[in-house]
Write an enzyme that holds these catalytic residues in place. Structure first.
Site, PDB file in Angstrom:
ATOM      1  N   ARG A   1       0.383  15.074  12.978  1.00 27.20           N
ATOM      2  CA  ARG A   1       1.119  14.588  11.805  1.00 27.20           C
ATOM      3  C   ARG A   1       1.641  15.780  11.000  1.00 27.20           C
ATOM      4  NH1 ARG A   1      -1.678   9.075   9.591  1.00 27.20           N
ATOM      5  NH2 ARG A   1       0.415   8.806   8.811  1.00 27.20           N
TER       6      ARG A   1
ATOM      7  N   ASP B   1       3.576   0.286  12.162  1.00 28.61           N
ATOM      8  CA  ASP B   1       2.348  -0.196  11.517  1.00 28.61           C
ATOM      9  C   ASP B   1       2.040  -1.654  11.856  1.00 28.61           C
ATOM     10  OD1 ASP B   1       2.022   2.284  10.456  1.00 28.61           O
ATOM     11  OD2 ASP B   1       2.410   1.740   8.380  1.00 28.61           O
TER      12      ASP B   1
ATOM     13  N   CYS C   1      -5.201   8.495   8.896  1.00 28.89           N
ATOM     14  CA  CYS C   1      -5.506   7.870  10.177  1.00 28.89           C
ATOM     15  C   CYS C   1      -5.207   8.837  11.316  1.00 28.89           C
ATOM     16  CB  CYS C   1      -4.660   6.614  10.370  1.00 28.89           C
ATOM     17  SG  CYS C   1      -5.293   5.200   9.496  1.00 28.89           S
TER      18      CYS C   1
ATOM     19  N   ARG D   1      -9.026   0.650   3.374  1.00 29.98           N
ATOM     20  CA  ARG D   1      -8.039   1.566   2.790  1.00 29.98           C
ATOM     21  C   ARG D   1      -6.757   0.838   2.444  1.00 29.98           C
ATOM     22  NH1 ARG D   1      -6.142   5.212   6.714  1.00 29.98           N
ATOM     23  NH2 ARG D   1      -4.584   5.381   5.094  1.00 29.98           N
TER      24      ARG D   1
ATOM     25  N   LYS E   1       0.833  -1.217   0.000  1.00 26.94           N
ATOM     26  CA  LYS E   1       0.000   0.000   0.000  1.00 26.94           C
ATOM     27  C   LYS E   1       0.861   1.258   0.000  1.00 26.94           C
ATOM     28  CE  LYS E   1      -2.462   2.797   3.329  1.00 26.94           C
ATOM     29  NZ  LYS E   1      -1.354   3.569   3.903  1.00 26.94           N
ATOM     30  N   ASN E   2       1.846   1.303   0.903  1.00 28.45           N
ATOM     31  CA  ASN E   2       2.594   2.556   1.049  1.00 28.45           C
ATOM     32  C   ASN E   2       3.513   2.835  -0.141  1.00 28.45           C
ATOM     33  OD1 ASN E   2       1.291   3.193   3.382  1.00 28.45           O
ATOM     34  ND2 ASN E   2       2.941   2.535   4.760  1.00 28.45           N
TER      35      ASN E   2
HETATM   36  C1  UD1 Z   1       4.415   6.673   6.743  1.00 29.16           C
HETATM   37  C2  UD1 Z   1       3.398   5.579   6.487  1.00 29.16           C
HETATM   38  C3  UD1 Z   1       2.720   5.181   7.782  1.00 29.16           C
HETATM   39  C4  UD1 Z   1       3.744   4.813   8.834  1.00 29.16           C
HETATM   40  C5  UD1 Z   1       4.801   5.889   8.978  1.00 29.16           C
HETATM   41  C6  UD1 Z   1       5.959   5.487   9.889  1.00 29.16           C
HETATM   42  C7  UD1 Z   1       2.710   6.066   4.232  1.00 29.16           C
HETATM   43  C8  UD1 Z   1       1.641   6.572   3.327  1.00 29.16           C
HETATM   44  N1  UD1 Z   1       2.416   6.089   5.536  1.00 29.16           N
HETATM   45  O1  UD1 Z   1       3.685   7.797   7.253  1.00 29.16           O
HETATM   46  O2  UD1 Z   1       1.875   4.067   7.502  1.00 29.16           O
HETATM   47  O3  UD1 Z   1       3.101   4.638  10.089  1.00 29.16           O
HETATM   48  O4  UD1 Z   1       5.374   6.213   7.701  1.00 29.16           O
HETATM   49  O5  UD1 Z   1       6.564   4.329   9.404  1.00 29.16           O
HETATM   50  O6  UD1 Z   1       3.761   5.634   3.792  1.00 29.16           O
HETATM   51  N2  UD1 Z   1       7.221  14.049  11.230  1.00 29.16           N
HETATM   52  C9  UD1 Z   1       7.476  15.374  11.539  1.00 29.16           C
HETATM   53  N3  UD1 Z   1       7.562  16.259  10.498  1.00 29.16           N
HETATM   54  C10 UD1 Z   1       7.395  15.885   9.204  1.00 29.16           C
HETATM   55  C11 UD1 Z   1       7.135  14.525   8.908  1.00 29.16           C
HETATM   56  C12 UD1 Z   1       7.052  13.643   9.952  1.00 29.16           C
HETATM   57  O7  UD1 Z   1       7.615  15.750  12.700  1.00 29.16           O
HETATM   58  O8  UD1 Z   1       7.485  16.743   8.323  1.00 29.16           O
HETATM   59  C13 UD1 Z   1       7.150  13.072  12.339  1.00 29.16           C
HETATM   60  C14 UD1 Z   1       5.772  12.406  12.454  1.00 29.16           C
HETATM   61  O9  UD1 Z   1       4.917  13.167  13.263  1.00 29.16           O
HETATM   62  C15 UD1 Z   1       6.123  11.073  13.066  1.00 29.16           C
HETATM   63  C16 UD1 Z   1       7.504  10.763  12.456  1.00 29.16           C
HETATM   64  O10 UD1 Z   1       8.026  12.004  12.005  1.00 29.16           O
HETATM   65  O11 UD1 Z   1       6.270  11.182  14.440  1.00 29.16           O
HETATM   66  C17 UD1 Z   1       7.508   9.781  11.309  1.00 29.16           C
HETATM   67  O12 UD1 Z   1       6.560  10.190  10.343  1.00 29.16           O
HETATM   68  P1  UD1 Z   1       6.687   9.790   8.793  1.00 29.16           P
HETATM   69  O13 UD1 Z   1       7.761   8.769   8.630  1.00 29.16           O
HETATM   70  O14 UD1 Z   1       6.769  11.047   8.019  1.00 29.16           O
HETATM   71  O15 UD1 Z   1       5.282   9.101   8.539  1.00 29.16           O
HETATM   72  P2  UD1 Z   1       4.380   9.232   7.263  1.00 29.16           P
HETATM   73  O16 UD1 Z   1       5.208   9.378   6.047  1.00 29.16           O
HETATM   74  O17 UD1 Z   1       3.286  10.210   7.489  1.00 29.16           O
END
Ligand code: UD1
Length: 419
Positions: free
Chosen positions: A122, A306, A117, A398, A22-23
């Site tokens: 986020r 996850d 979610c 999803r 999915k991701n």
């Molecule tokens: C992706 C995955 C999600 C998974 C997550 C962590 C997808 C579509 N989703 O989410 O299923 O749970 O990786 O493996 O691939 N953060 C910041 N600033 C930013 C971006 C992130 O502070 O600009 C923080 C987030 O709040 C979180 C951490 O960094 O605590 C990791 O987030 P991130 O790896 O970015 O997750 P997603 O890409 O949203």
């Protein structure tokens, strides 16, 4: 409204084939916007996030043809609009990849602030920092993000946080930029490598994906004309691994990349399961009550957040007291309240949860609070005594293809019922 009705108490046995990730899919679909041509994508998971993404891409001018339920061609020669449909893009998190890809292609984009979610705050500050470093002007107003640039120029970007989304988004924005971009402290998840492999197949020059330094040499054009098959879903495979553990089952998981599952395999063995590996197949067997174990979620190659709820189900019925420390998302323990309705003894405090293993769970009506929580509750329902009803299936749909059919083929008594 639909619900899953599960009659528990059946050990899961048999074979299951893993779908495309999915991701990876929700990043590769917007990545096609960087191509001026037609490409074919195989092993696309047939899930609602993918269908929603296809709808968005069609609204901005892509032509999508479904060849089978897991295979499309996508023609992105006539992208005509830089404003993504704001109502749809607000519905899910991965719509943020439209910012990187449209900025790369058109130097201008507007997207609804991504939803997804409810796992806590986020932020996307690291994405924005990356776009700005490449020369874009980014504005967040009234729930929308607008990004534009005269041109994008490669540079060195240090990520303050290891972020999957920011790593991929900056990679997307820099593929067609002038010069070289270096992403330092990059995330290393399997789907990051998959997106880089997809873009390289289409003519990009990305090196180092899967390590913490990624180098992107900008190219003039991506031409398409190729076929790409999406990597198998690490999280779906892990979900079935913990399902085998929770139900004292014996599951052969086909079409997985065993290397991506090492942190999960290690926990399964610690919990008392046996793991047999052969090529792209893993067989997980559990013949006794699982052992207690402690888990800390971390970016890849650590234990994935996850899979935390699915592992939590196993710990809720393990012999002894276990702890989970969640280091990525602040609100990922909502599922523990639902498990407690089934007789689990779990105390969640901030980023930690303490699992006092009970001998068995008993069926109850429960609500899926997010995608992976939903998968965990299905596993709990299959492992429990009696009847469980799982509500809020839209979260589960999803990200899991044919989830109840896959569990049914392993012997679970599970039906989708419309109310
Ligand atoms: C992706 C995955 C999600 C998974 C997550 C962590 C997808 C579509 N989703 O989410 O299923 O749970 O990786 O493996 O691939 N953060 C910041 N600033 C930013 C971006 C992130 O502070 O600009 C923080 C987030 O709040 C979180 C951490 O960094 O605590 C990791 O987030 P991130 O790896 O970015 O997750 P997603 O890409 O949203």
């Amino acid at each position: 409204m639909e619900k899953l009705v599960i009659t528990g108490g059946t050990p899961l046995k048999g074979e299951v084939t893993i779908s495309g990730a999915k991701n990876a899919a929700v990043a590769i679909l917007p990545a096609t916007l960087l191509i001026n041509g037609i490409c074919r994508i195989e092993n696309l998971p047939n899930i609602s996030d993918v269908k929603l993404y296809c709808e968005i891409l069609e609204k901005i001018g892509a032509k999508i043809t479904w060849i089978t339920k897991n295979e499309i061609t996508i023609d992105t020669r006539d992208i005509c609009c830089t404003k993504a449909p704001l109502d749809i893009t607000r519905k899910f998190r991965a719509s943020y990849y439209l910012i990187g890809s449209m900025l790369g292609r058109c130097k201008n984009v507007q997207v609804g602030l991504p939803g997804g979610c409810n796992l806590g705050a986020r932020p996307i500050d690291q994405h924005i920092k990356g776009f700005e470093a490449l020369g874009a002007n980014v504005e967040v107003t009234q729930g929308n993000i607008t990004a534009s640039a005269k041109k994008l120029v490669g540079t060195s970007i240090y990520m303050d946080i290891v972020s999957v989304g920011a790593t991929i988004n900056v990679m997307l924005a820099s593929v067609l930029a002038e010069g070289t971009t270096i992403i330092d402290n990059a995330a290393k998840e399997p789907h990051i490598v998959d997106v880089a492999n997809f873009l390289n197949t289409m003519g990009a020059d990305i090196r180092g994906a899967g390590t913490d330094v990624i180098k992107i040499n900008g190219v003039k054009e991506l031409k398409g004309g190729s076929t790409y098959s999406i990597v198998p879903d690490q999280i779906e495979a892990g979900t079935f691994m913990f399902a085998a553990m929770a139900t004292k089952g014996d599951i052969t998981i086909k079409n997985c990349i065993t290397k991506h599952l090492e942190s999960i395999t290690a926990k399964v063995i610690e919990m008392g399961g046996t793991v047999e590996e052969s090529g792209d197949t893993l067989r997980i067997k559990c013949t006794k009550r699982p052992n207690k174990a402690n888990i800390k979620t971390l970016p890849y190659p650590g234990f994935p957040t996850d899979l935390q709820p699915q592992a939590g189900v196993v710990l809720s019925i393990a012999d002894g007291t276990s702890t989970i420390n969640e280091s990525i998302w602040e609100s990922r323990f909502q599922y523990t309240q639902e498990l407690c309705k089934m007789g689990a003894k779990i105390t969640a405090q901030g980023k930690s949860a303490f699992f006092e293993g009970v001998k068995s769970l008993s069926g109850a009506p429960v609500c899926s609070t997010d995608l992976r929580a939903g998968a965990a509750l299905i596993i709990a329902g299959i492992a429990a005594n009696g009847k469980t009803e799982v509500y809020n299936l839209e979260h589960i749909d999803r990200g899991y293809e044919n989830i109840e059919e896959k569990f049914r083929s392993l012997g679970a008594k599970i039906e989708r019922v419309s109310e």
